[in-house]
Design a protein around this motif. Structure first.
Motif, PDB file in Angstrom:
ATOM      1  N   GLN A   1     -11.456   3.002   4.587  1.00 17.55           N
ATOM      2  CA  GLN A   1     -11.788   2.929   6.015  1.00 17.55           C
ATOM      3  C   GLN A   1     -10.707   2.192   6.802  1.00 17.55           C
ATOM      4  OE1 GLN A   1     -15.496   1.449   4.407  1.00 17.55           O
ATOM      5  NE2 GLN A   1     -16.595   2.538   6.005  1.00 17.55           N
ATOM      6  N   HIS A   2      -9.508   2.091   6.193  1.00 21.67           N
ATOM      7  CA  HIS A   2      -8.350   1.574   6.919  1.00 21.67           C
ATOM      8  C   HIS A   2      -7.199   2.569   6.797  1.00 21.67           C
ATOM      9  CE1 HIS A   2      -8.025  -0.272   2.808  1.00 21.67           C
ATOM     10  NE2 HIS A   2      -6.767   0.094   2.939  1.00 21.67           N
TER      11      HIS A   2
ATOM     12  N   THR B   1      -9.105  -5.377  -0.146  1.00 19.17           N
ATOM     13  CA  THR B   1     -10.332  -4.825   0.419  1.00 19.17           C
ATOM     14  C   THR B   1     -11.405  -4.658  -0.651  1.00 19.17           C
ATOM     15  OG1 THR B   1      -9.145  -3.701   2.196  1.00 19.17           O
ATOM     16  CG2 THR B   1     -11.311  -2.828   1.609  1.00 19.17           C
TER      17      THR B   1
ATOM     18  N   HIS C   1     -12.313  -5.437   5.563  1.00 18.31           N
ATOM     19  CA  HIS C   1     -11.142  -4.681   5.977  1.00 18.31           C
ATOM     20  C   HIS C   1      -9.921  -5.597   6.056  1.00 18.31           C
ATOM     21  CE1 HIS C   1     -13.654  -1.271   6.782  1.00 18.31           C
ATOM     22  NE2 HIS C   1     -14.261  -1.809   7.813  1.00 18.31           N
TER      23      HIS C   1
ATOM     24  N   ASN D   1      -8.881  -1.278  11.808  1.00 18.36           N
ATOM     25  CA  ASN D   1      -9.329  -1.929  10.570  1.00 18.36           C
ATOM     26  C   ASN D   1      -8.161  -2.442   9.737  1.00 18.36           C
ATOM     27  OD1 ASN D   1     -12.031  -1.510  11.145  1.00 18.36           O
ATOM     28  ND2 ASN D   1     -12.232   0.317   9.863  1.00 18.36           N
ATOM     29  N   SER D   2      -6.971  -1.891   9.955  1.00 14.65           N
ATOM     30  CA  SER D   2      -5.769  -2.330   9.237  1.00 14.65           C
ATOM     31  C   SER D   2      -5.029  -3.447   9.964  1.00 14.65           C
ATOM     32  CB  SER D   2      -4.791  -1.151   9.062  1.00 14.65           C
ATOM     33  OG  SER D   2      -5.185  -0.320   8.002  1.00 14.65           O
TER      34      SER D   2
ATOM     35  N   GLU E   1     -19.638  -5.507   4.964  1.00 11.95           N
ATOM     36  CA  GLU E   1     -18.836  -5.423   6.180  1.00 11.95           C
ATOM     37  C   GLU E   1     -19.689  -4.814   7.300  1.00 11.95           C
ATOM     38  OE1 GLU E   1     -16.680  -6.311   8.275  1.00 11.95           O
ATOM     39  OE2 GLU E   1     -14.783  -5.754   7.326  1.00 11.95           O
TER      40      GLU E   1
END
Length: 541
Positions: free
Chosen positions: A71-72, A83, A89, A453-454, A530
């Protein structure tokens, strides 16, 4: 309230509920967290008929999540491992890439670089987990059960350390400097007896003279399940067919590098893992212990030959055998009924551009210097004395030399805008994100969310570049990589096995952030998921 403050308060509140978490009556004695570097999900479906070892056991007896994705957006080893271990994240745990430009040292440094520490057990990198801004599963386990033991073993230093966290009993990795297993003085100032005994065996040197030959005797199976062996674009046109020789001789770093980044290197990780289980007496008492392992053979082979090569197929089948041996050992020593196993990957990989082109895709390579050269030219056109405005190019992203630009009267905003326009004009790029773009109001775009998210402002690159789909930063024919927000880099397996975990296929979306909180729930350790993650209730039934 800021996002970072919210997570800090959440961590503080979590400490207050440690005593209220009740473990399952059949809580496992050992949790095993397995990370296979660069394991694409489709490896499991393409080679399903050929599995006889660990993958066979996971697929037949385990819980398999078929729609698991990162999800990144910046899909690399370090952020992936962090992660997995923290359930957060990169925007929260702070590990955004494998390398970063550190103004303090004026150079590129590795994600876990820490010159205040030293290697223990042999020569190796100076590393520690201090970069982590979130608690790993092992840290939370130690907080709830101080007597619990937490150990990580991996091919790479960053993989071992980011899986282990800050409170582990040990994080061990294979050092190409000595061909031995080392740890960091952050964890231990002296090598434990079992580590010294393991290194006396000089296991890496025993592979001298070995060649990597096909695992299966029936070579026709490779043509059937993969492509022809002499495919153009593999390993820069060097040694594209079986058998493959290891370069150099021990104690040359070249030899150790080839060995530890090959199909043969995973054998050493397995041997080290089994030694660590015995040395740390994992699973020997009622307190739950954690063993985290990361195997990197798939990653190196994928980079050199691509995921549809005969070499990639062979590596997956060898790993299946290695995992089968690991599970057998765990069953004999501890019992799989008293063990909870989770397997996932830190990222996937782009197929070779040459392979994609034959499939009719608009796939292209472009030279590594194209982006930084374009940025430097654009800034020097407006400011002739700027010189090398780009301090570090982290393909395909940009770090500026902000101090130099400031001394010349060039604002960061101007440099970013000039660089953004220059990069877009190359024609190889889909979009570029500045810090201001990712700190502003969200647009609702799905890809932008992955980049958010990154994004961790103190460490993220100054210009974050989204290259076009099926494009790769390297003009030379051969090799491939990962790091994009596209599904070929994000779709990975998540599988659970052991204890009372039910078997089955589950198609609901899942992500790397879900793995650690789910394992924590299995052993009764508080670890909230998360904000956009979930507990994988399918394995908790």
């Amino acid at each position: 309230m800021s996002r970072f403050l919210a997570f800090t308060l959440l961590g503080v509140l979590t400490l207050g509920v440690i005593a209220t978490e009740k473990p399952s009556p059949d809580r496992p004695k050992l949790v095993v967290l397995l990370v296979i570097d660069q394991l694409r999900y489709d490896y499991l479906t393409r080679f399903d008929d050929l599995f006889k070892g660990g993958f066979r056991r996971l697929l037949d007896d385990g819980a398999v999540f078929t729609n698991a994705k990162l999800q990144h957006a910046i899909t690399l080893t370090s952020p992936g491992h962090a992660t997995i271990s923290t359930g957060r994240h990169p925007a929260t745990h702070g590990v955004t890439a494998n390398n970063r430009y550190d103004p303090k040292y004026g150079k590129r440094v590795g994600a876990v670089y820490d010159p205040s520490e030293q290697a223990v057990g042999g020569t190796g990198s100076t590393s520690s987990p201090r970069i982590l801004e979130a608690s790993a599963l092992g840290d939370r386990l130690k907080a709830a059960h101080p007597e619990a033991k937490v150990v990580a073993v991996a091919s790479k230093d960053r993989s071992a350390i980011l899986l282990a966290g800050k409170k582990a009993d040990g994080a061990y990795w294979l050092s190409v400097d000595c061909g031995c297993l080392v740890t960091s003085s952050y964890y231990q100032t002296e090598a434990p007896r079992w580590l010294a005994a393991f290194n006396v065996r000089q296991l890496a040197d025993s592979f001298y003279g070995e060649t990597w030959k096909p695992f299966l005797q029936d070579r026709s199976l490779y043509e059937r399940y993969a492509r022809r062996d002499d495919f153009p674009g593999e390993k820069y046109g060097l040694e594209t067919t079986f058998p493959h020789r290891l370069r150099g001789n021990p104690p040359d770093q070249e030899f150790y590098y080839d060995l530890m980044n090959s199909a043969l290197g995973d054998e050493i990780v397995l041997a080290a893992a089994l030694a660590a289980i015995e040395g740390h007496e994992l699973g020997d008492d009622d307190a739950p212990d954690l063993l985290a392992l990361s195997f990197a053979g798939v990653d190196r082979v994928g980079h050199d030959f691509g995921p549809f090569s005969q070499e990639a197929m062979d590596q997956i089948l060898r790993l299946d055998y290695v995992l089968g041996r690991l599970f057998d050992e765990l069953d004999e020593r501890i019992g799989l009924r008293q063990t909870a196993i989770a397997l996932t990957a830190d990222h996937g990989v782009l197929p070779l551009v040459e392979h994609l082109a034959l499939q009719g895709e608009r796939a292209k390579r472009f030279p590594k210097n194209l982006i930084p050269d374009a940025v430097n030219r654009a800034i020097n056109k407006m400011h002739p004395d700027a010189g090398e405005a780009v301090a570090y190019f982290d393909p395909p992203h940009i770090f500026f030399d902000l101090k130099r630009l400031e001394s010349l009267g060039v604002s960061r905003e101007e440099a970013e805008e000039l660089g953004r326009q220059a990069i877009l004009e190359t024609g190889y790029v889909e979009k570029i994100y500045r810090h201001s773009d990712l700190q502003g109001e969200a647009s609702g775009d799905a890809i932008e969310k992955l980049y958010r998210n990154s994004f961790y402002p103190p460490r993220s690159q100054h210009l974050i570049v989204q290259i076009k789909k099926h494009h790769y930063v390297d003009r030379a024919q051969g090799s491939t990589g990962h790091g994009s927000p596209y599904d070929y880099d994000r779709h990975v397996p998540i599988m659970f096995l052991g204890g009372s975990i039910p078997s089955g296929r589950f198609s609901e979306p899942a992500g790397l952030v879900d793995v650690a909180p789910t394992l924590a729930r299995i052993i009764g350790v508080p670890m909230p998921p998360e904000t956009d993650g979930r507990l994988l209730e399918e394995v908790l039934r």
